[in-house]
Design a protein around this motif. Structure first.
Motif, PDB file in Angstrom:
ATOM      1  N   ALA A  54      18.285 -29.621 -50.863  1.00  0.00           N
ATOM      2  CA  ALA A  54      18.952 -28.318 -50.844  1.00  0.00           C
ATOM      3  C   ALA A  54      19.900 -28.206 -49.663  1.00  0.00           C
ATOM      4  O   ALA A  54      20.997 -27.641 -49.780  1.00  0.00           O
ATOM      5  N   ALA A  55      19.497 -28.747 -48.510  1.00  0.00           N
ATOM      6  CA  ALA A  55      20.359 -28.697 -47.333  1.00  0.00           C
ATOM      7  C   ALA A  55      21.637 -29.498 -47.544  1.00  0.00           C
ATOM      8  O   ALA A  55      22.735 -29.057 -47.179  1.00  0.00           O
ATOM      9  N   VAL A  56      21.517 -30.664 -48.166  1.00  0.00           N
ATOM     10  CA  VAL A  56      22.688 -31.493 -48.430  1.00  0.00           C
ATOM     11  C   VAL A  56      23.617 -30.807 -49.425  1.00  0.00           C
ATOM     12  O   VAL A  56      24.845 -30.884 -49.315  1.00  0.00           O
ATOM     13  N   ALA A  57      23.042 -30.126 -50.399  1.00  0.00           N
ATOM     14  CA  ALA A  57      23.867 -29.419 -51.392  1.00  0.00           C
ATOM     15  C   ALA A  57      24.729 -28.343 -50.752  1.00  0.00           C
ATOM     16  O   ALA A  57      25.759 -27.952 -51.313  1.00  0.00           O
ATOM     17  N   ALA A  58      24.341 -27.868 -49.570  1.00  0.00           N
ATOM     18  CA  ALA A  58      25.092 -26.809 -48.899  1.00  0.00           C
ATOM     19  C   ALA A  58      26.169 -27.341 -47.961  1.00  0.00           C
ATOM     20  O   ALA A  58      26.931 -26.559 -47.389  1.00  0.00           O
ATOM     21  N   ILE A  59      26.237 -28.663 -47.792  1.00  0.00           N
ATOM     22  CA  ILE A  59      27.294 -29.255 -46.963  1.00  0.00           C
ATOM     23  C   ILE A  59      28.625 -29.157 -47.706  1.00  0.00           C
ATOM     24  O   ILE A  59      28.702 -29.385 -48.910  1.00  0.00           O
ATOM     25  N   THR A  60      29.680 -28.834 -46.987  1.00  0.00           N
ATOM     26  CA  THR A  60      31.019 -28.760 -47.571  1.00  0.00           C
ATOM     27  C   THR A  60      31.899 -29.857 -46.987  1.00  0.00           C
ATOM     28  O   THR A  60      31.913 -30.073 -45.775  1.00  0.00           O
ATOM     29  N   VAL A  61      32.621 -30.547 -47.868  1.00  0.00           N
ATOM     30  CA  VAL A  61      33.529 -31.611 -47.453  1.00  0.00           C
ATOM     31  C   VAL A  61      34.907 -31.302 -48.005  1.00  0.00           C
ATOM     32  O   VAL A  61      35.073 -31.070 -49.206  1.00  0.00           O
ATOM     33  N   THR A  62      35.904 -31.262 -47.129  1.00  0.00           N
ATOM     34  CA  THR A  62      37.270 -31.003 -47.554  1.00  0.00           C
ATOM     35  C   THR A  62      38.175 -32.128 -47.082  1.00  0.00           C
ATOM     36  O   THR A  62      37.872 -32.830 -46.117  1.00  0.00           O
ATOM     37  N   GLY A  63      39.303 -32.280 -47.747  1.00  0.00           N
ATOM     38  CA  GLY A  63      40.271 -33.300 -47.360  1.00  0.00           C
ATOM     39  C   GLY A  63      40.676 -34.160 -48.529  1.00  0.00           C
ATOM     40  O   GLY A  63      39.913 -34.385 -49.464  1.00  0.00           O
ATOM     41  N   ASP A  64      41.907 -34.648 -48.471  1.00  0.00           N
ATOM     42  CA  ASP A  64      42.448 -35.489 -49.539  1.00  0.00           C
ATOM     43  C   ASP A  64      41.873 -36.897 -49.464  1.00  0.00           C
ATOM     44  O   ASP A  64      41.493 -37.378 -48.384  1.00  0.00           O
ATOM     45  N   PRO A  65      41.817 -37.587 -50.606  1.00  0.00           N
ATOM     46  CA  PRO A  65      41.405 -38.990 -50.588  1.00  0.00           C
ATOM     47  C   PRO A  65      42.292 -39.794 -49.647  1.00  0.00           C
ATOM     48  O   PRO A  65      43.506 -39.579 -49.575  1.00  0.00           O
ATOM     49  N   GLY A  66      41.699 -40.701 -48.894  1.00  0.00           N
ATOM     50  CA  GLY A  66      42.455 -41.529 -47.960  1.00  0.00           C
ATOM     51  C   GLY A  66      42.591 -40.940 -46.580  1.00  0.00           C
ATOM     52  O   GLY A  66      42.975 -41.645 -45.643  1.00  0.00           O
ATOM     53  N   ALA A  67      42.304 -39.651 -46.447  1.00  0.00           N
ATOM     54  CA  ALA A  67      42.380 -38.994 -45.148  1.00  0.00           C
ATOM     55  C   ALA A  67      40.980 -38.721 -44.624  1.00  0.00           C
ATOM     56  O   ALA A  67      40.030 -38.604 -45.396  1.00  0.00           O
ATOM     57  N   GLU A  68      40.864 -38.600 -43.301  1.00  0.00           N
ATOM     58  CA  GLU A  68      39.550 -38.309 -42.738  1.00  0.00           C
ATOM     59  C   GLU A  68      39.073 -36.952 -43.219  1.00  0.00           C
ATOM     60  O   GLU A  68      39.758 -35.945 -43.057  1.00  0.00           O
ATOM     61  N   PRO A  69      37.900 -36.899 -43.834  1.00  0.00           N
ATOM     62  CA  PRO A  69      37.413 -35.621 -44.352  1.00  0.00           C
ATOM     63  C   PRO A  69      36.913 -34.722 -43.234  1.00  0.00           C
ATOM     64  O   PRO A  69      36.531 -35.179 -42.155  1.00  0.00           O
ATOM     65  N   VAL A  70      36.909 -33.436 -43.528  1.00  0.00           N
ATOM     66  CA  VAL A  70      36.323 -32.448 -42.641  1.00  0.00           C
ATOM     67  C   VAL A  70      34.958 -32.080 -43.216  1.00  0.00           C
ATOM     68  O   VAL A  70      34.858 -31.643 -44.364  1.00  0.00           O
ATOM     69  N   VAL A  71      33.921 -32.278 -42.427  1.00  0.00           N
ATOM     70  CA  VAL A  71      32.551 -32.041 -42.871  1.00  0.00           C
ATOM     71  C   VAL A  71      32.039 -30.780 -42.189  1.00  0.00           C
ATOM     72  O   VAL A  71      32.003 -30.700 -40.957  1.00  0.00           O
ATOM     73  N   THR A  72      31.653 -29.803 -42.990  1.00  0.00           N
ATOM     74  CA  THR A  72      31.137 -28.551 -42.459  1.00  0.00           C
ATOM     75  C   THR A  72      29.668 -28.417 -42.835  1.00  0.00           C
ATOM     76  O   THR A  72      29.320 -28.396 -44.023  1.00  0.00           O
ATOM     77  N   LEU A  73      28.818 -28.350 -41.831  1.00  0.00           N
ATOM     78  CA  LEU A  73      27.389 -28.211 -42.073  1.00  0.00           C
ATOM     79  C   LEU A  73      27.055 -26.748 -42.327  1.00  0.00           C
ATOM     80  O   LEU A  73      27.688 -25.849 -41.756  1.00  0.00           O
TER      81      LEU A  73
END
Length: 317
Positions: A54-73
Motif C-alpha cells: 500500500a505504501a508503494v502504491a502511494a509513491i508518485t513518479v513524474t518525468g519523461d522517459p529518458g530523463a531523471e524521474p522525480v520521486v515523491t514519497l
C-alpha cells in the motif's frame, strides 16, 4: 572468487550500486508524465508486506522517459520492512530475456526525507547481467520490454543504518552476450603458458618452464571483431586465473556466469593489457607482481606472485 580488482565500484557511486549493495529486486516501466505503481494482484498473508504494498502504491513518479524521474514519497520518513517491486509503465522495445546484459538508468531516494541518495543520470548507467543472482529484479524484468521503468523498495539492512530506500529505474538497453571469444586464432610464441580450450570454450592452462617474466606480457589468442576496449569502459568477461607454476586459482567458467568490472578498478595488468583489445578477443595476460597484487598475499594468491590470466572479452560499455 578472486577478482582482478583493486577496488570495486563504491556502494554509493551509482544508484544501482547502492541498492545492489543492500538487496536487489525490481520492477519496470514509465512512459507517462505521471505514474504511480499498481499493487500486485497477489494477496499475501503477511500484514507487513501488505502495508508495504500500500505504501508503494502511494509513491508518485513524474518525468519523461529518458530523463531523471522525480520521486515523491507519500510521507517522510518513508519506511518499509520488505522489498516490494512493481511495474510503473511497460517498455515498448525488444523483449528482455534471461541472461542478457542490461543497461539501467536509475535514481534512489532516501526514505528519511525523500532526497536523492544516488543517481546514474549524473554519472553513467549501470550494467548488470540479468540472472537469478538478482532475485526479484530478474524475476520481474524477464519478459518485460526495453524502456520499462520500475520502482522497488529496499528495507533497512542493519541497526546502524535504519534507512529505507526507494529506487526508480529505466531499462535503457538489453544485449545478448556471447559465452566465449570468437574471431581469428593467433599462434602465440614459444615460452608462454599453453592454453587449450574445451568444446564450451573453457580454457585449461599448462604452466610454462623457466623463470617468470618481469614485465607484463599481453598475448592475444583470438582476435575479435568488435570495437577496441577503452579505459573508462565496464567489461563483461570470462576469465581463468592461475599462477606461473600452474596452480589454478579461479575461473568464471566454473561459476557458470561471466564477471563484470569497471576496467579502471582492476589491477594495472588488466588496465594496461586490455585497453585497445577488440571486443570478442581472448587475451593471455602474464602479470608480474608489480602489475598485480605486489608484495601482499591476496586470498589464495601468495605474495609476489606472477599471475596468468586467460580473458575472453565478451562485451564493453
Amino acid at each position: 572468487m578472486r577478482r582482478p580488482t583493486i577496488a570495486r565500484r563504491g556502494i554509493a557511486a551509482t544508484a544501482l550500486a547502492l541498492t545492489l549493495g543492500l538487496t536487489l529486486a525490481a520492477c519496470s516501466g514509465d512512459s507517462e508524465d505521471d505514474a504511480s505503481p499498481t499493487p500486485s494482484a497477489t494477496s499475501t498473508a503477511d500484514p507487513a508486506a501488505e502495508a508495504d504494498e500500500a505504501a508503494v502504491a502511494a509513491i508518485t513518479v513524474t518525468g519523461d522517459p529518458g530523463a531523471e524521474p522525480v520521486v515523491t514519497l507519500p510521507t517522510t520518513p518513508f519506511e518499509v520492512s520488505t522489498t516490494v517491486v512493481k511495474v510503473l509503465t511497460p517498455g515498448t522495445g525488444e523483449t528482455i530475456e534471461d541472461g542478457q546484459q542490461l543497461t539501467i538508468q536509475s535514481v534512489v531516494v532516501s526514505g528519511v526525507d525523500g532526497s536523492v541518495a544516488a543517481s546514474t543520470y549524473t554519472t553513467t548507467p549501470d550494467i548488470v547481467i540479468l540472472d537469478a543472482d538478482l532475485g526479484d529484479l530478474h524475476d520481474t524484468l524477464v519478459g518485460e520490454k526495453v524502456g520499462a521503468r520500475f520502482v522497488r523498495t529496499v528495507p533497512p539492512q542493519s541497526a546502524d543504518d535504519p534507512t529505507s530506500y526507494v529506487q526508480v529505474g529505466e531499462i535503457v538497453a538489453a544485449t545478448t552476450i556471447p559465452s566465449r571469444a570468437s574471431g581469428t586464432p593467433v599462434t602465440p610464441p614459444a615460452g608462454l603458458p599453453t592454453v587449450t580450450l574445451d568444446s564450451d570454450g573453457k580454457p585449461t592452462v599448462a604452466a610454462a618452464t623457466g623463470a617468470a617474466p618481469t614485465t607484463l606480457v599481453v598475448q592475444p589468442l583470438i582476435t575479435g571483431t568488435g570495437a577496441p576496449v577503452t579505459a573508462e569502459q565496464t567489461l563483461t568477461v570470462n576469465y581463468d586465473l592461475s599462477l606461473w607454476d600452474g596452480t589454478a586459482v579461479t575461473s568464471t567458467w566454473d561459476d557458470g556466469k561471466p564477471a563484470q568490472f569497471a576496467l579502471s578498478s582492476t589491477i594495472p595488468g588488466w588496465q594496461e593489457g586490455l585497453v585497445g583489445q577488440p571486443v570478442g578477443s581472448q587475451v593471455l595476460l602474464v602479470v608480474p607482481p608489480d602489475k598485480g597484487y605486489g608484495a601482499k598475499a591476496s586470498d589464495t594468491i601468495p605474495a609476489n606472485s606472477t599471475l596468468v590470466y586467460v580473458v575472453d572479452i565478451l562485451a564493453a560499455s
